[in-house]
Design an enzyme around this catalytic site. Structure first.
Site, PDB file in Angstrom:
ATOM      1  N   ASP A 101       0.800  -1.230   0.000  1.00  0.00           N
ATOM      2  CA  ASP A 101       0.000   0.000   0.000  1.00  0.00           C
ATOM      3  C   ASP A 101       0.835   1.285   0.000  1.00  0.00           C
ATOM      4  O   ASP A 101       0.394   2.316  -0.454  1.00  0.00           O
ATOM      5  CB  ASP A 101      -0.939   0.018   1.227  1.00  0.00           C
ATOM      6  CG  ASP A 101      -0.209  -0.235   2.540  1.00  0.00           C
ATOM      7  OD1 ASP A 101       1.030  -0.348   2.529  1.00  0.00           O
ATOM      8  OD2 ASP A 101      -0.872  -0.331   3.590  1.00  0.00           O
ATOM      9  N   HIS A 102       2.073   1.215   0.486  1.00  0.00           N
ATOM     10  CA  HIS A 102       2.870   2.432   0.638  1.00  0.00           C
ATOM     11  C   HIS A 102       3.552   2.853  -0.657  1.00  0.00           C
ATOM     12  O   HIS A 102       3.505   3.993  -1.076  1.00  0.00           O
ATOM     13  CB  HIS A 102       3.932   2.238   1.724  1.00  0.00           C
ATOM     14  CG  HIS A 102       3.410   2.395   3.119  1.00  0.00           C
ATOM     15  ND1 HIS A 102       2.437   1.598   3.647  1.00  0.00           N
ATOM     16  CD2 HIS A 102       3.735   3.273   4.105  1.00  0.00           C
ATOM     17  CE1 HIS A 102       2.184   1.981   4.896  1.00  0.00           C
ATOM     18  NE2 HIS A 102       2.955   2.996   5.196  1.00  0.00           N
TER      19      HIS A 102
ATOM     20  N   ASP B 169       3.870  -1.236  11.442  1.00  0.00           N
ATOM     21  CA  ASP B 169       3.450   0.110  11.079  1.00  0.00           C
ATOM     22  C   ASP B 169       2.870   0.739  12.341  1.00  0.00           C
ATOM     23  O   ASP B 169       2.102   0.094  13.065  1.00  0.00           O
ATOM     24  CB  ASP B 169       2.394   0.072   9.969  1.00  0.00           C
ATOM     25  CG  ASP B 169       2.154   1.458   9.404  1.00  0.00           C
ATOM     26  OD1 ASP B 169       2.663   1.761   8.316  1.00  0.00           O
ATOM     27  OD2 ASP B 169       1.481   2.262  10.079  1.00  0.00           O
TER      28      ASP B 169
ATOM     29  N   ARG C 225      -0.465  12.836  10.252  1.00  0.00           N
ATOM     30  CA  ARG C 225       0.863  13.391  10.577  1.00  0.00           C
ATOM     31  C   ARG C 225       1.141  14.618   9.727  1.00  0.00           C
ATOM     32  O   ARG C 225       0.859  14.614   8.525  1.00  0.00           O
ATOM     33  CB  ARG C 225       1.964  12.357  10.302  1.00  0.00           C
ATOM     34  CG  ARG C 225       1.914  11.255  11.296  1.00  0.00           C
ATOM     35  CD  ARG C 225       3.105  10.328  11.235  1.00  0.00           C
ATOM     36  NE  ARG C 225       3.002   9.476  12.396  1.00  0.00           N
ATOM     37  CZ  ARG C 225       3.350   8.203  12.449  1.00  0.00           C
ATOM     38  NH1 ARG C 225       3.899   7.619  11.407  1.00  0.00           N
ATOM     39  NH2 ARG C 225       3.201   7.527  13.556  1.00  0.00           N
TER      40      ARG C 225
ATOM     41  N   SER D 187       6.829   7.045  13.054  1.00  0.00           N
ATOM     42  CA  SER D 187       6.683   5.762  12.375  1.00  0.00           C
ATOM     43  C   SER D 187       7.439   4.622  13.053  1.00  0.00           C
ATOM     44  O   SER D 187       8.327   4.824  13.875  1.00  0.00           O
ATOM     45  CB  SER D 187       7.164   5.946  10.939  1.00  0.00           C
ATOM     46  OG  SER D 187       8.109   4.994  10.578  1.00  0.00           O
TER      47      SER D 187
ATOM     48  N   ARG E  57       9.259   2.645  11.293  1.00  0.00           N
ATOM     49  CA  ARG E  57      10.281   2.215  10.326  1.00  0.00           C
ATOM     50  C   ARG E  57      11.604   1.903  11.021  1.00  0.00           C
ATOM     51  O   ARG E  57      12.246   2.768  11.615  1.00  0.00           O
ATOM     52  CB  ARG E  57      10.451   3.246   9.207  1.00  0.00           C
ATOM     53  CG  ARG E  57      10.967   4.594   9.627  1.00  0.00           C
ATOM     54  CD  ARG E  57      10.860   5.602   8.511  1.00  0.00           C
ATOM     55  NE  ARG E  57       9.472   5.973   8.300  1.00  0.00           N
ATOM     56  CZ  ARG E  57       9.069   7.145   7.791  1.00  0.00           C
ATOM     57  NH1 ARG E  57       9.950   8.040   7.426  1.00  0.00           N
ATOM     58  NH2 ARG E  57       7.793   7.413   7.639  1.00  0.00           N
TER      59      ARG E  57
HETATM   60  C1  MIC Z   1       3.965   6.450   8.374  1.00  0.00           C
HETATM   61  O1  MIC Z   1       2.792   6.767   8.454  1.00  0.00           O
HETATM   62  O2  MIC Z   1       4.909   7.168   8.769  1.00  0.00           O
HETATM   63  C2  MIC Z   1       4.307   5.084   7.798  1.00  0.00           C
HETATM   64  C3  MIC Z   1       4.980   5.304   6.504  1.00  0.00           C
HETATM   65  O3  MIC Z   1       3.130   4.355   7.582  1.00  0.00           O
HETATM   66  C4  MIC Z   1       5.204   4.362   8.804  1.00  0.00           C
HETATM   67  C5  MIC Z   1       5.758   3.089   8.322  1.00  0.00           C
HETATM   68  C6  MIC Z   1       6.924   3.249   7.394  1.00  0.00           C
HETATM   69  O4  MIC Z   1       7.739   4.143   7.578  1.00  0.00           O
HETATM   70  O5  MIC Z   1       7.022   2.416   6.499  1.00  0.00           O
HETATM   71  C7  MIC Z   1       4.557   4.091  10.151  1.00  0.00           C
HETATM   72  O6  MIC Z   1       3.628   4.756  10.529  1.00  0.00           O
HETATM   73  O7  MIC Z   1       5.044   3.228  10.900  1.00  0.00           O
HETATM   74 FE1  SF4 Z   2      -0.071   5.047   5.016  1.00  0.00          FE
HETATM   75 FE2  SF4 Z   2       1.170   5.625   7.317  1.00  0.00          FE
HETATM   76 FE3  SF4 Z   2      -0.174   7.499   5.964  1.00  0.00          FE
HETATM   77 FE4  SF4 Z   2      -1.513   5.591   7.136  1.00  0.00          FE
HETATM   78  S1  SF4 Z   2      -0.247   7.115   8.145  1.00  0.00           S
HETATM   79  S2  SF4 Z   2      -1.862   6.361   5.066  1.00  0.00           S
HETATM   80  S3  SF4 Z   2      -0.150   3.840   6.894  1.00  0.00           S
HETATM   81  S4  SF4 Z   2       1.679   6.426   5.292  1.00  0.00           S
END
Ligand code: MIC
Ligand code: SF4
Length: 657
Positions: free
Chosen positions: A64-65, A119, A379, A547, A549
């Site tokens: 999805d990312h 995630d 975010r 995140s 990550r």
């Molecule tokens: C995000 O919202 O920052 C992400 C991208 O979904 C991350 C995961 C990632 O960095 O792959 C998260 O929320 O953990």
């Molecule tokens: Fe995707 Fe993370 Fe954004 Fe949710 S917060 S839409 S999981 S990148």
């Protein structure tokens, strides 16, 4: 005294340790989820554990990312994920099917079970009364291999919701209110449990908006009771068998209680550039906006998007505003199409993106310089949108749609007066359109044997950490302030496609601090690494927010970073540091932070001895000629992992006795 809902689920899953706040416990994990940006590493590490098929009740790998596909990297990852899922007994949700949290809520969530996801917004499923926790990919890999998940047994904050939301005020405003009260820092080690009359009236998608964005509080997870709303939602998903009533005991005493009267709430926004910089829309109304993005894993429920479509019907978005819909799931998108709502959005001038993370993670639609972007996402960390100096406001779908019509931040309660728009009350559908043909179920063991896992050339198995030195001699490579997020440490956006290639991705560690014409963080680190000097990161409060990550630990480790010294470190990031053998140290005296400078030489004489069994370590700043004390807030298991050169090695050692 009765038990909280959180403790009920924990008690049913504990496999080690004592269920009491502050104790280290291990819990059995029933379900896991991974997404492509963290999942490729998670599955590479899972493969190297050599356990074969997953041992959980259910594991789902979502794509999805990273679905834009500029260059071969994304598709290489997808093919790897599809084939390794087939090999490992894992469901695979293909690109375009939707965002992991939204799809998991709709198709797999089940009351009373544990879910671990790579995630940070995994707590979304707390809306279905699951104990759903975000973690690094390596922790999720260990859970897929059948291992417990270790955590600090949390304190429980009860949030009592009374009253009822007024028209145009939404679930997003509830969580924004809580963020304004609790902020994004200082909440490590808590779970938020919602209860009260007000909570029982919220639908599951409304609850999911709240549990989703609970991640921004930095808590372990958030949860609602399972009640009639839960039954209705699961029945509409044709999964009533996954429902069971579940709630805290009536005589429960929470560690702390906050009360929010929903009747008194008004539309709010998280202003640039932190989810806790909350103001009422009344306070900021009139600010011109050039972009409005609606959807993401936070606000993509059927009712949210139907409400938007109803308001847009037969109207046109403001000519100066770019508007896009970012649907969270294909199911909801299909239903909008069936209801004619998609056509209403399109004819109003909204662009419709495919189901995925997209602009939320800086994959396109970066706002223009010096302009305001309104998003219903979760975010708004500086630069996350892909534009340096961005001004992103996080708002409800109601505020977003009001503002897209007027071209300025608008309180949606004014819509009836200024544009004659009545509040469209949307009922939950009695039945969702179900179509799982983009979710591949696990293969049988026999079929699995035939599967060839495709490791494309852009997928590089990450290096594991070398042992820590007894005497650590290092240099301060970066000195950063408070609330440094994993987006600062490891930017996503155009670099996201490098997630499966640590040597390449590591080149942009702390990119936001790099200055043109000067050596980057990565170049300086690698130079020092050649000389055998260890890199050290010095930071303020709440280091590693955001995140899950693990690249924010894995890539610095690859560059030679072996210690982070901060005023405080966030839960998931701290676990990732330990998993990749970077020592997390917290200032005993926060005032010492101010005495350290960039490039100072720091020395710890007895690092290994301290990790073995000391709670403090003496650190000498040889450049500034002073000594200070660092706290080692580590569980016995954390210590063993650091001494074993990280979690992967630790797991292997354990497996070999
Ligand atoms: C995000 O919202 O920052 C992400 C991208 O979904 C991350 C995961 C990632 O960095 O792959 C998260 O929320 O953990
Ligand atoms: Fe995707 Fe993370 Fe954004 Fe949710 S917060 S839409 S999981 S990148």
């Amino acid at each position: 005294m009765g038990q909280t809902l959180t403790y009920k689920i924990l008690s049913g899953h504990v496999v080690g340790g004592k269920i009491a706040a502050g104790e280290q416990i291990g819990i059995r994990i029933d379900q896991t989820l991974t997404q492509d940006a963290t999942g490729t590493t998670a599955f590479l590490l899972f493969e190297s554990m050599g356990t074969g098929r997953v041992k959980t009740d259910l594991s789902v790998s979502y794509v999805d990312h990273n679905i834009a596909g500029f260059g071969p990297e994304n598709h290489n990852d997808h093919l790897y994920l599809q084939t390794i899922a087939a090999k490992s007994g894992v469901h695979h949700s293909r690109a375009g099917n939707g965002i992991c949290h939204q799809v998991h809520l709709e198709r797999f969530g089940k009351t009373g079970v544990t879910l671990l996801g790579s995630d940070s917004h995994t707590p979304t499923c707390g809306a279905l009364s699951m104990l759903a926790i975000g973690a690094g990919g390596l922790d999720v890999a260990a859970a897929m291999a059948g291992g417990p998940f270790y955590l600090t047994c949390p304190k429980v904050l009860g949030v009592k919701l009374t009253g009822q939301l007024s028209n145009w005020v939404s679930a997003k405003d509830i969580i924004l209110k809580l963020l304004s009260l609790l902020s994004t820092k200082g909440n490590v080690g808590w779970v938020v449990e919602y209860f009260g009359q007000g909570a029982s009236k919220l639908t599951i998608p409304q609850r999911a908006t709240i549990t989703n964005m609970g991640a921004e509080l930095g808590v372990t997870t958030s949860i609602f009771a399972s009640d009639e709303q839960t039954r209705i939602f699961l029945a509409a998903q044709k999964r009533e068998q996954d429902y069971q009533p579940l709630a805290a005991d009536p005589d429960t005493e929470y560690d702390r209680v906050i009360e929010i009267n929903l009747s008194e709430l008004e539309p709010m926004a998280a202003c640039p550039s932190s989810p806790d910089n909350v103001k009422t829309i009344r306070e900021i109304a009139g600010v011109q906006t050039k972009q409005v993005l609606i959807g993401s894993c936070t606000n993509s429920g059927y009712a949210d998007l139907m409400m938007v479509a109803k308001v847009l019907k037969s109207r046109h978005i403001n000519n100066m505003v770019e508007c896009a819909i970012v649907p969270g799931s294909r199911a909801v998108l299909n239903m909008l199409a069936e209801a004619g709502a998609l056509a209403d959005m399109i004819s109003a001038g909204a662009r419709v993106l495919e189901c995925g993370c997209g602009p939320c993670i800086g994959q396109g639609l970066s706002p223009a310089d010096d302009t305001v972007s309104l998003r219903t996402f979760n975010r708004n960390f500086a630069g996350r949108s892909g534009t340096k100096g961005d001004q992103v406001y996080l708002v409800s779908p109601e505020t977003a749609v009001a503002s897209v019509l007027t071209g300025e931040i608008t309180d949606p309660r004014d819509l009836p007066k200024i544009l004659g728009v009545e509040y469209p009350k949307i009922e939950q559908p009695a039945e969702f359109t179900i179509n799982d043909n983009m979710i591949e179920p696990p293969l049988s063991e026999e079929e699995t044997a035939q599967v060839k896992v495709l490791h494309g050339p852009t997928i590089v198995v990450p290096e594991m950490p070398p042992p820590l030195p007894e005497k650590l001699q290092g240099q301060v490579l970066v000195k950063c302030g408070d609330k440094i997020t994993t987006d600062h440490i490891m930017p996503a956006g155009p670099y996201l496609k490098l997630r499966s290639n640590v040597p390449e991705y590591a080149k942009v560690v702390f990119n936001c601090f790099n200055e043109q014409g000067k050596p980057s963080f990565a170049q300086r680190s690698l130079e020092l690494k050649k000389e055998g000097v260890v890199g050290i990161i010095v930071a303020g409060e709440s280091y590693g927010q955001g995140s899950s990550r693990e690249h924010a630990a894995l890539c610095p480790m690859y560059l030679g970073v072996r210690a982070v010294i901060a005023k405080s470190i966030e839960r998931i990031h701290k676990a990732n540091l330990i998993n990749f053998c970077i020592v997390p140290i917290e200032f005993a005296e926060p005032g010492d932070y101010g005495k350290i400078n960039l490039e100072d030489q720091l020395q710890i004489d007895n690092l290994l001895e301290a990790i073995k069994d000391l709670d403090e370590v003496k650190i000498t700043d040889k450049t500034a000629s002073f000594e200070f004390v660092g706290k080692l807030i580590l569980s016995p298991r954390n210590r063993e992992i650091l001494l074993a050169n990280g979690l992967l090695n630790y797991t292997r050692k354990k497996a070999n006795g």
